[in-house]
Write a protein that holds these residues in place. Structure first.
Motif, mmCIF file in Angstrom:
data_model
loop_
_atom_site.group_PDB
_atom_site.id
_atom_site.type_symbol
_atom_site.label_atom_id
_atom_site.label_comp_id
_atom_site.label_asym_id
_atom_site.label_seq_id
_atom_site.Cartn_x
_atom_site.Cartn_y
_atom_site.Cartn_z
ATOM 1 N N ASN A 159 10.368 7.473 -0.213
ATOM 2 C CA ASN A 159 9.272 8.446 -0.175
ATOM 3 C C ASN A 159 8.017 7.879 -0.834
ATOM 4 O O ASN A 159 6.905 8.112 -0.366
ATOM 5 C CB ASN A 159 9.703 9.748 -0.855
ATOM 6 C CG ASN A 159 10.750 10.488 -0.027
ATOM 7 O OD1 ASN A 159 10.869 10.266 1.179
ATOM 8 N ND2 ASN A 159 11.513 11.352 -0.677
ATOM 9 N N GLY A 160 8.212 7.131 -1.906
ATOM 10 C CA GLY A 160 7.069 6.533 -2.612
ATOM 11 C C GLY A 160 6.315 5.553 -1.736
ATOM 12 O O GLY A 160 5.085 5.511 -1.736
ATOM 13 N N VAL A 161 7.043 4.758 -0.957
ATOM 14 C CA VAL A 161 6.383 3.774 -0.091
ATOM 15 C C VAL A 161 5.775 4.457 1.130
ATOM 16 O O VAL A 161 4.596 4.280 1.429
ATOM 17 C CB VAL A 161 7.374 2.663 0.353
ATOM 18 C CG1 VAL A 161 6.746 1.783 1.436
ATOM 19 C CG2 VAL A 161 7.779 1.809 -0.840
ATOM 20 N N THR A 162 6.575 5.265 1.831
ATOM 21 C CA THR A 162 6.138 5.751 3.148
ATOM 22 C C THR A 162 5.341 7.053 3.088
ATOM 23 O O THR A 162 4.678 7.422 4.064
ATOM 24 C CB THR A 162 7.349 6.009 4.069
ATOM 25 O OG1 THR A 162 8.157 7.058 3.479
ATOM 26 C CG2 THR A 162 8.200 4.766 4.248
ATOM 27 N N LYS A 194 -0.532 3.110 -12.676
ATOM 28 C CA LYS A 194 -0.459 2.895 -11.228
ATOM 29 C C LYS A 194 -1.679 2.173 -10.646
ATOM 30 O O LYS A 194 -1.590 1.551 -9.599
ATOM 31 C CB LYS A 194 -0.211 4.211 -10.488
ATOM 32 C CG LYS A 194 -1.340 5.200 -10.530
ATOM 33 C CD LYS A 194 -0.971 6.449 -9.723
ATOM 34 C CE LYS A 194 -1.990 7.545 -9.873
ATOM 35 N NZ LYS A 194 -3.329 7.240 -9.360
ATOM 36 N N ASP A 195 -2.794 2.259 -11.321
ATOM 37 C CA ASP A 195 -3.994 1.602 -10.790
ATOM 38 C C ASP A 195 -4.167 0.163 -11.283
ATOM 39 O O ASP A 195 -5.144 -0.504 -10.927
ATOM 40 C CB ASP A 195 -5.246 2.402 -11.162
ATOM 41 C CG ASP A 195 -5.210 3.797 -10.548
ATOM 42 O OD1 ASP A 195 -4.541 3.955 -9.500
ATOM 43 O OD2 ASP A 195 -5.818 4.723 -11.128
ATOM 44 N N ILE A 196 -3.259 -0.266 -12.129
ATOM 45 C CA ILE A 196 -3.395 -1.606 -12.702
ATOM 46 C C ILE A 196 -2.181 -2.431 -12.315
ATOM 47 O O ILE A 196 -1.042 -2.021 -12.548
ATOM 48 C CB ILE A 196 -3.516 -1.536 -14.246
ATOM 49 C CG1 ILE A 196 -4.729 -0.692 -14.632
ATOM 50 C CG2 ILE A 196 -3.626 -2.942 -14.842
ATOM 51 C CD1 ILE A 196 -4.784 -0.351 -16.100
ATOM 52 N N ASN A 197 -2.411 -3.574 -11.690
ATOM 53 C CA ASN A 197 -1.301 -4.383 -11.188
ATOM 54 C C ASN A 197 -0.440 -4.924 -12.318
ATOM 55 O O ASN A 197 0.782 -4.821 -12.283
ATOM 56 C CB ASN A 197 -1.854 -5.530 -10.339
ATOM 57 C CG ASN A 197 -0.754 -6.399 -9.757
ATOM 58 O OD1 ASN A 197 0.133 -5.914 -9.056
ATOM 59 N ND2 ASN A 197 -0.779 -7.680 -10.081
ATOM 60 N N ASN A 246 0.821 -1.224 0.000
ATOM 61 C CA ASN A 246 0.000 0.000 0.000
ATOM 62 C C ASN A 246 0.853 1.271 0.000
ATOM 63 O O ASN A 246 0.764 2.098 0.919
ATOM 64 C CB ASN A 246 -0.966 0.018 1.187
ATOM 65 C CG ASN A 246 -2.223 -0.753 0.838
ATOM 66 O OD1 ASN A 246 -2.798 -0.559 -0.239
ATOM 67 N ND2 ASN A 246 -2.622 -1.644 1.722
ATOM 68 N N PRO A 247 1.645 1.441 -1.028
ATOM 69 C CA PRO A 247 2.560 2.588 -1.040
ATOM 70 C C PRO A 247 1.800 3.905 -1.163
ATOM 71 O O PRO A 247 0.700 3.950 -1.714
ATOM 72 C CB PRO A 247 3.413 2.344 -2.282
ATOM 73 C CG PRO A 247 2.561 1.518 -3.185
ATOM 74 C CD PRO A 247 1.724 0.651 -2.275
ATOM 75 N N ALA A 248 2.427 4.968 -0.638
ATOM 76 C CA ALA A 248 1.785 6.284 -0.668
ATOM 77 C C ALA A 248 1.752 6.854 -2.086
ATOM 78 O O ALA A 248 0.789 7.508 -2.479
ATOM 79 C CB ALA A 248 2.536 7.231 0.263
ATOM 80 N N ASP A 249 2.797 6.608 -2.839
ATOM 81 C CA ASP A 249 2.884 7.181 -4.183
ATOM 82 C C ASP A 249 3.540 6.164 -5.107
ATOM 83 O O ASP A 249 4.758 6.138 -5.290
ATOM 84 C CB ASP A 249 3.721 8.482 -4.123
ATOM 85 C CG ASP A 249 3.792 9.178 -5.477
ATOM 86 O OD1 ASP A 249 3.341 8.598 -6.492
ATOM 87 O OD2 ASP A 249 4.321 10.309 -5.513
ATOM 88 N N LYS A 250 2.687 5.314 -5.682
ATOM 89 C CA LYS A 250 3.215 4.182 -6.452
ATOM 90 C C LYS A 250 3.989 4.637 -7.692
ATOM 91 O O LYS A 250 4.918 3.959 -8.132
ATOM 92 C CB LYS A 250 2.057 3.268 -6.854
ATOM 93 C CG LYS A 250 2.499 1.918 -7.371
ATOM 94 C CD LYS A 250 1.301 1.068 -7.771
ATOM 95 C CE LYS A 250 1.744 -0.202 -8.480
ATOM 96 N NZ LYS A 250 0.613 -0.892 -9.096
ATOM 97 N N GLU A 251 3.600 5.777 -8.238
ATOM 98 C CA GLU A 251 4.267 6.210 -9.470
ATOM 99 C C GLU A 251 5.762 6.459 -9.268
ATOM 100 O O GLU A 251 6.567 6.182 -10.152
ATOM 101 C CB GLU A 251 3.575 7.451 -10.048
ATOM 102 C CG GLU A 251 2.435 7.033 -10.959
ATOM 103 C CD GLU A 251 1.722 8.185 -11.608
ATOM 104 O OE1 GLU A 251 1.438 9.170 -10.891
ATOM 105 O OE2 GLU A 251 1.437 8.083 -12.799
#
Lengths: 711, 131
Positions: free
Chosen positions: A577-580, B102-105, A245-250
């Motif tokens: 930063n992306g994860v937390t 990002k919304d698609i695994n 559940n990362p804060a900012d996956k991009e």
């Protein structure tokens, strides 16, 4: 009774948010109790995760009198906030922390396999095991059902290749389910020596085989078996790219795609990790005279071409399979030999998949023992793994014993008839089986190089100074596989390392000796400040070090600090930063590490060590300790002495050796002063009160402890 | 099987193909969820580049969980159930024709349905039989 359930604990698995589950699973094997502990915001702030959590729990569990085999000692296994992301290479690592039977101080290992990610997704940032069981047990954590059980394991085999496969079969619902299981196990060798290690498994879907990675150093497996743990098993189904559940996956995706593309384009031109793993280092080290040969006497050998990555690539390593030890690692260095038929010992004739062979193992079990036979490497690697023995310590012990044998210091009376000459692979393997059985000379040798030295001194009346010079251990831990004689920075990297001489803390040999990037004392001191701290960071996060600098961007050489790989450091800032969801800078990244690094140093102090005297290496780490070594590189050493202004005309070899020794020892002492100063430590190697305060680790007990050592 | 081929010189950059693709794959009109990508050339060169999968299958051996497979019709497909969203295949695609959102695994990848070809007004993309 085998299989009997000794304790059960049911829980609601915590949902992972921004890289943390927020809870630790605590198990006490003396009392057979299981409970959960909160992971506090303060813990996250100061210790981050992984090794940081491990050291903090251990600090609170033990006193300065605690020995490795006291029930108070713990084994902590923890990933870290980034651990378990599937996108960025090298993101499935576990830190293992325990009091070491070899050093008496905290030991940390950084190990692959699926355990730490699956543990976290089962709801636990860390697993903390304390106490000692009175019978063999398996701990099973079911992360989907929310259940932890301790089972009697009296009838189970101890050796990993049998046990990990059996337990994967037992706990998986189907073939497809096997990838959701990870087993931590050790083996008989760990029961009967002090160099026991832990294997962490993962299921290789393509090979249909259980594979293992090792938490090798310092006897973690010995502690594990002393607690009568046969295995810890975790099961969790449902891993996706979003499990953290990362804060900012991009941010994570962008860094990951950059690195995957770099590896795709450049690995074949750089280190060929995908083809041969770390074995590529055998030929490199041999070429630069850095490959330990015959107990670190020499740095190369004409027969080394028999054990290079070329040989393993052509004859043994299976190709074109994604050899990663966690999802998404496109660097894929975890090479394996499939269908290897075992030649000796209790498993003779079995066909096995061997996780072989890493550079360290090839160098230790082979070159360092004067053996240049690839199939012996695979055989020794297989047995070390399944017996739960550290290949680096094993290779050091055998190399040291062989040198003592060849020098006439020990004989067959001591070795129980083993002809321990350099190059005798049969004798080395027999010693390995004896270690596992806890018999004969193997039982003595299995206590590690330091204890073996004491034994030999007691039995033979050998020259203690010579034996210290050639016994390659510092703080009780055997040295990993780089000849540091010509690199002052690497000498410091080994000697000052918190856990003992393992290169993961500071590997500066190329930077110093080959690339000449750190020529002055100040440069070396700065490197010995920066790199150990930077490298500590991986083990706080659940990351592997290799994707940092075993692949570099095409334009890396054009950057201001190419040895730091600035683009990859930025990737790590982005990942954290992306994860937390925090917003740290690269300076704050270093600060996270510097806290834990200094805390570990202070922990050594708590255990009665951690001062300057414990950072002293055997002379062979610094230079030629014997006539044979001097003679073998006489031109090099003569030239150095002349350049330093020594008058060596007509001088005997012994006199020149003394000159060189005095010079190198004085350089080492100077380096020590410079490094301690740069790290904010006093002359005795103890962090100052000011340093502890600046780092925010000035807890009352820390202050009380280090205050005693301030002058 | 038939694969999507392109003639970039005919592309006007209208991105109708991308819209059509995302509708088939994810039931939305969102070019960021398309398995075909039109990118305007940068610098002195004018025109567009078209990135689309040619079903070479190199990604199959890259995947460590056997989530990528060759379907009966010859198309290289992703089993979303098995995929752990690691994107190694994306980085290792020689055609740079796998994409992420990002919304698609799982990676976004062509299934050789031809919706883009039907949507293209200029013939810049077309279907061609391939062994």
């Amino acid at each position: 009774m085998a299989g009997k359930i000794l304790a059960t604990y049911e829980y609601t698995p915590a949902k992972v948010e921004k890289g943390y589950a927020g809870k630790t699973l605590y198990i006490n094997l003396s009392e057979m109790t299981i409970k959960e502990k909160p992971v506090t915001e303060k813990m996250k702030e100061i210790f981050v995760g992984g090794r940081g959590f491990g050291l903090w729990y251990l600090w609170n569990a033990v006193s300065s009198d605690t020995k490795w085999n006291d029930p108070e000692n713990e084994i902590i296994i923890a990933g870290g906030p980034i651990c378990g992301i599937t996108q960025y290479p090298g993101s499935g690592k576990a830190a293992v922390v325990t009091l070491s039977p070899l050093t008496g101080c905290p030991m940390d290992n950084n190990v692959g396999g699926y355990f730490a990610p699956l543990l976290k997704f089962s709801g636990w940032d860390a697993l903390e095991i304390q106490g000692k069981s009175d019978r063999d047990v398996i701990v099973f954590i079911d992360g989907n059902r929310g259940k932890v059980v301790i089972e009697d394991a009296s009838d189970e085999p101890a050796d990993t290749h049998l046990l990990a496969e059996k337990l994967t079969e037992r706990y998986a619902d189907s073939e497809e389910d096997k990838r959701n299981i990870s087993v931590v196990s050790s083996g008989k060798g760990a029961e009967n020596t002090l160099i026991g290690m832990l294997n962490v498994s993962f299921y290789d879907v393509k090979r249909r085989a259980v594979r293992v990675k090792q938490a090798g150093r310092g006897g973690s497996g010995t502690v594990f078996r002393d607690k009568k743990i046969k295995a810890v098993v975790v099961k969790y189904k449902g891993v996706t790219g979003d499990s953290n559940n990362p804060a900012d996956k991009e941010k994570i995706i962008n860094a990951a795609l950059r690195l995957h593309k770099e590896i795709f384009e450049l690995d074949k031109l750089q280190n060929r990790m995908r083809e041969v793993g770390t074995a590529n280092l055998v030929e490199v080290m041999n070429d630069y005279d850095l490959l330990p040969v015959m107990n670190f006497q020499y740095g190369s050998h004409p027969d080394a071409d028999k054990i290079t990555s070329k040989v393993f690539r052509e004859k043994y390593f299976t190709q074109n399979v994604p050899d990663n030890c966690w999802y998404g690692c496109s660097l894929s260095c975890a090479k394996a030999v499939d269908n290897y038929e075992v030649k000796t010992g209790p498993y003779k004739g079995q066909k096995v998949c061997v996780d072989a062979a890493e550079y360290e193992t090839i160098a230790a079990v082979a070159a360092n023992c004067g053996i240049f036979d690839p199939e012996y490497v695979i055989e020794a690697n297989f047995y070390c793994d399944t017996y739960g023995l550290d290949t680096i310590s094993f290779g050091n012990i055998v190399g040291f014993a062989m040198e003592c044998y060849e020098r006439g210091i020990i004989n067959k009376e001591i070795t129980g008839g083993l002809e321990l000459k350099f190059g005798n692979a049969d004798a080395a393997l027999e010693l390995l089986h004896q270690m596992a059985r806890g018999e004969g000379f193997g039982k003595i040798a299995g206590q590690g190089v330091k204890n073996l030295r004491e034994y030999i001194l007691e039995k033979t009346g050998a020259d203690p100074k010579l034996l210290r010079d050639i016994s390659m251990e510092i703080k009780g831990l055997e040295v990993s596989m780089y000849v540091s004689k010509e690199s002052l920075a690497q000498q410091g990297g080994y000697a000052f390392a918190n856990k003992g001489p393992q290169h993961d803390e500071a590997w500066l040999i190329f930077m110093d000796m080959v690339n000449k990037q750190i020529p002055t004392f100040e440069d070396k001191a700065e490197a010995l400040h920066y790199f150990p701290i930077f490298r500590t960071w991986f083990s706080l996060q659940g990351l592997c070090k290799l994707p940092w600098n075993d692949i570099v961007p095409a334009d890396n050489a054009m950057t201001d600090e190419p040895h730091k790989i600035p683009a990859h450091v930025q990737n790590y800032v982005d990942l954290f930063n992306g994860v937390t969801g925090k917003n740290i800078t690269k300076e704050e990244l270093l600060l996270q590490s510097e806290r834990v690094f200094n805390f570990q140093r202070i922990f050594n102090l708590k255990m009665g060590k951690g001062t300057r005297e414990y950072d002293m290496p055997p002379f062979r780490l610094l230079g030629p300790a014997t006539k044979e070594e001097y003679e073998s590189r006489a031109e090099r050493y003569d030239k150095q002495l002349k350049e330093l202004g020594y008058d060596i005309e007509g001088k005997a070899k012994e006199e020149k050796m003394t000159m060189l020794r005095q010079y190198r020892e004085s350089q080492f002492e100077k380096l020590m002063d410079a490094v301690y100063k740069r790290r904010g430590w006093n002359k005795n190697g103890v962090p100052t009160l000011e340093t502890a305060k600046k780092l925010g680790i000035d807890f009352p007990d820390v202050v009380e402890l280090i205050a005693k050592y301030q002058v | 099987m038939k694969i999507v081929k392109s003639r970039p010189d005919l592309c006007t950059g209208c991105r109708a193909c991308m819209i059509a693709c995302s509708k088939v794959l994810y039931k939305v009109e969102d070019p960021d969820k398309s398995a075909i990508r039109i990118k305007e050339r940068s610098g002195a060169e004018s025109g567009y580049d078209i990135f689309v999968c040619n079903h070479c299958g190199k990604c199959i051996s890259i995947c460590s969980v056997e989530a990528i497979y060759k379907a009966k019709n010859g198309a290289v497909r992703i089993d979303a159930e098995k995929c752990v969203g690691c994107y190694m295949c994306v980085g290792f695609c020689p055609e740079q024709a796998m994409f992420v959102h990002k919304d698609i695994n799982e990676p976004i990848k062509c299934i050789a349905c031809g919706a883009c070809v039907r949507a293209c007004p200029t013939g810049a993309i077309y279907f061609e039989e391939q062994d």
